[in-house]
Design an enzyme around this catalytic site. Structure first.
Site, PDB file in Angstrom:
ATOM      1  N   LYS A  88       0.818  -1.217   0.000  1.00 42.72           N
ATOM      2  CA  LYS A  88       0.000   0.000   0.000  1.00 42.72           C
ATOM      3  C   LYS A  88       0.858   1.277   0.000  1.00 42.72           C
ATOM      4  O   LYS A  88       2.061   1.210   0.184  1.00 42.72           O
ATOM      5  CB  LYS A  88      -0.957  -0.021   1.203  1.00 42.72           C
ATOM      6  CG  LYS A  88      -1.852  -1.268   1.247  1.00 42.72           C
ATOM      7  CD  LYS A  88      -2.637  -1.462  -0.021  1.00 42.72           C
ATOM      8  CE  LYS A  88      -3.650  -2.581   0.012  1.00 42.72           C
ATOM      9  NZ  LYS A  88      -3.193  -3.905   0.423  1.00 42.72           N
TER      10      LYS A  88
HETATM   11  C1  LIG Z   1      -9.603  -3.492  -1.306  1.00 44.07           C
HETATM   12  C2  LIG Z   1      -8.955  -4.146  -0.120  1.00 44.07           C
HETATM   13  N1  LIG Z   1      -9.689  -4.383   0.981  1.00 44.07           N
HETATM   14  C3  LIG Z   1      -9.169  -4.955   2.069  1.00 44.07           C
HETATM   15  C4  LIG Z   1      -7.834  -5.334   2.112  1.00 44.07           C
HETATM   16  C5  LIG Z   1      -7.315  -6.008   3.338  1.00 44.07           C
HETATM   17  O1  LIG Z   1      -6.250  -5.315   3.934  1.00 44.07           O
HETATM   18  P1  LIG Z   1      -5.203  -6.133   4.836  1.00 44.07           P
HETATM   19  O2  LIG Z   1      -4.398  -7.007   3.926  1.00 44.07           O
HETATM   20  O3  LIG Z   1      -4.379  -5.053   5.481  1.00 44.07           O
HETATM   21  O4  LIG Z   1      -5.980  -6.897   5.827  1.00 44.07           O
HETATM   22  C6  LIG Z   1      -7.031  -5.119   0.986  1.00 44.07           C
HETATM   23  C7  LIG Z   1      -5.611  -5.536   0.986  1.00 44.07           C
HETATM   24  O5  LIG Z   1      -5.047  -5.851  -0.044  1.00 44.07           O
HETATM   25  C8  LIG Z   1      -7.600  -4.514  -0.154  1.00 44.07           C
HETATM   26  O6  LIG Z   1      -6.863  -4.298  -1.257  1.00 44.07           O
END
Ligand SMILES: Cc1ncc(COP(=O)(O)O)c(C=O)c1O
Length: 421
Positions: free
Chosen positions: A200
């Protein structure tokens, strides 16, 4: 035109080896110092620990919201949001069919039932014209995703939510700093959720952020974040569980790393916009290729840059997936870094088989509506997954030198498109 031998046929690559920097995030001396300062201070965690508290304040100010909770993942922030929105077993949450797994599973985590809506084929975000048809008396919230760093069309979403008394949870996990009609991602809906996972724009390894302007939503989310405890203004803990809670807190090392990187976020977004605007300006004239569409009033931050191949535009009668794979292979041989990311969530086994928690829960909850995940309901998402190609290494320190080589590679491949089969 078409005179250069393609790299798949032994020609010279359009992108020189070693030009693309793959490492993300960049790690600077300042980052090292910030993390070392935590180790030297010796405070590694805690609800009122200095780095995490400062990070929450800085991120809230950046988004233009009142409250912020740093979490240990974006998924945790989303689960907290679903719970805070008042979702109970058998309740429904409307979301997009085209996103990362946990956009859907965060709803299941609280016993809710996801109702997936197809996407707008131009933006790849939830098709706002189809949301109303997915509404039922069981609906508690709408969960739009700002896919690839471009915000969903929030105005109509907020209008629908207001009409039906629903909460709106922005999945802004890919959209740090994105703007919709002068408002930052996370500040338009009732709740915003971000991820600080490794890929990110603020990337600490694993982490997340929950934001809201609503004190009651903040309090409810804080209970889910920390063992069901109420969060006290003075940071003191009473160690009583007032409701269902998990352990979703962040910790000092990653908060310090996030704060240090955050100082460079505007610069990063500037470079990403320059890179991606350059790609769009120079690739949009290529027949058979569709560059990203930016919704008026939106200022994306380009977590990903997607092009779509349209073989019919080239008069080719070929399966689009087959065509996309051939193009990708030819571009890869030219040295273009490619990313593949998309998922049609309801097409995953969990949803197709309704596995959930076992015993059919949450779909089997008494009184729950029967929800179908037949993929024929999501034709645009299914088509997008066949034809999208992600262009990788668009993030800094990569700049226009690499983008120019990418453009040369695309031109070379499309100039000789009949030779890739
Ligand atoms: C659109 C979206 N939602 C939720 C997430 C979940 O985030 P995390 O991997 O930090 O739990 C991601 C991670 O890639 C994402 O791209």
């Amino acid at each position: 035109m078409g005179l250069d031998k393609l790299a798949i046929h032994g020609g010279k690559k359009a992108v020189p080896d070693g030009l693309a920097v793959i490492q993300w995030p960049p790690i600077t001396r300042d980052d090292e110092e910030a993390v070392l300062a935590v180790l030297r201070r010796g405070i590694l965690s805690g609800t009122d620990a200095p780095e995490t508290s400062a990070w929450e304040k800085e991120w809230a100010d950046y988004c233009g919201v009142k409250y912020c909770l740093a979490t240990n993942s974006g998924t945790a922030a989303l689960h907290m949001a679903v719970a805070a929105a008042g979702v109970e077993p058998g309740d429904e949450v409307i979301t997009t069919a085209f996103s990362w797994t946990s956009t859907g599973t965060c709803i299941l985590h609280h016993g809710g039932i996801p109702v997936f809506v197809d996407i707008d084929p131009a933006t790849y975000n939830i098709d706002v014209t189809k949301i109303e048809a997915a509404f039922s008396p069981k609906t508690k919230a709408i969960l739009p995703v700002h896919l690839y760093g471009q915000m969903a069309d929030m105005e109509p979403i907020m209008a629908i939510a207001e009409r039906h008394g629903l909460k709106v949870i922005e999945d802004a996990c890919q959209a740090h700093g994105a703007v919709y009609k002068n408002q930052k991602a996370g500040s338009v809906g009732h709740i915003g959720c971000f991820s600080t996972q490794n890929s990110k724009h603020v990337a600490c390894g694993e982490g997340g952020i929950f934001v809201t302007n609503d004190r009651a939503l903040y309090d409810a989310a804080a209970r889910v974040q920390q063992f069901g405890e109420n969060r006290q203004e003075n940071g003191k803990r009473l160690y009583n569980a007032y409701g269902m809670g998990w352990m979703y807190r962040s910790q000092e090392l990653v908060s310090a790393f996030c704060r240090s990187q955050f100082r460079r976020l505007p610069e990063y977004i500037g470079i990403l916009r320059q890179n991606c605007n350059y790609l769009t300006e120079n690739l949009s004239g290529i027949k058979g290729l569709q560059t990203p569409y930016v919704l008026p009033g939106c200022e994306p931050v380009w977590w990903d840059y997607k092009v779509r191949v349209i073989p019919e535009k080239l008069g080719l009668n070929i399966n689009p997936r087959e065509f996309a794979l051939r193009v990708a292979e030819a571009l890869k041989a030219e040295g273009v870094s490619l990313s593949r990311w998309e998922f049609v969530i309801p097409n995953m086994t969990l949803f197709q088989q309704k596995r959930g928690f076992g015993k059919g829960f949450p779909w089997s909850f008494p009184g729950a509506r029967k929800i179908s995940y037949d993929v024929s309901q999501y034709p645009e998402a299914m088509a997008a997954i066949q034809t999208l190609i992600g262009v990788g290494c668009i993030k800094p320190p990569n700049g226009l030198e690499l983008m120019k080589c990418y453009v040369a590679a695309f031109r070379k491949v499309f100039d000789s498109i009949d030779k890739i089969f």
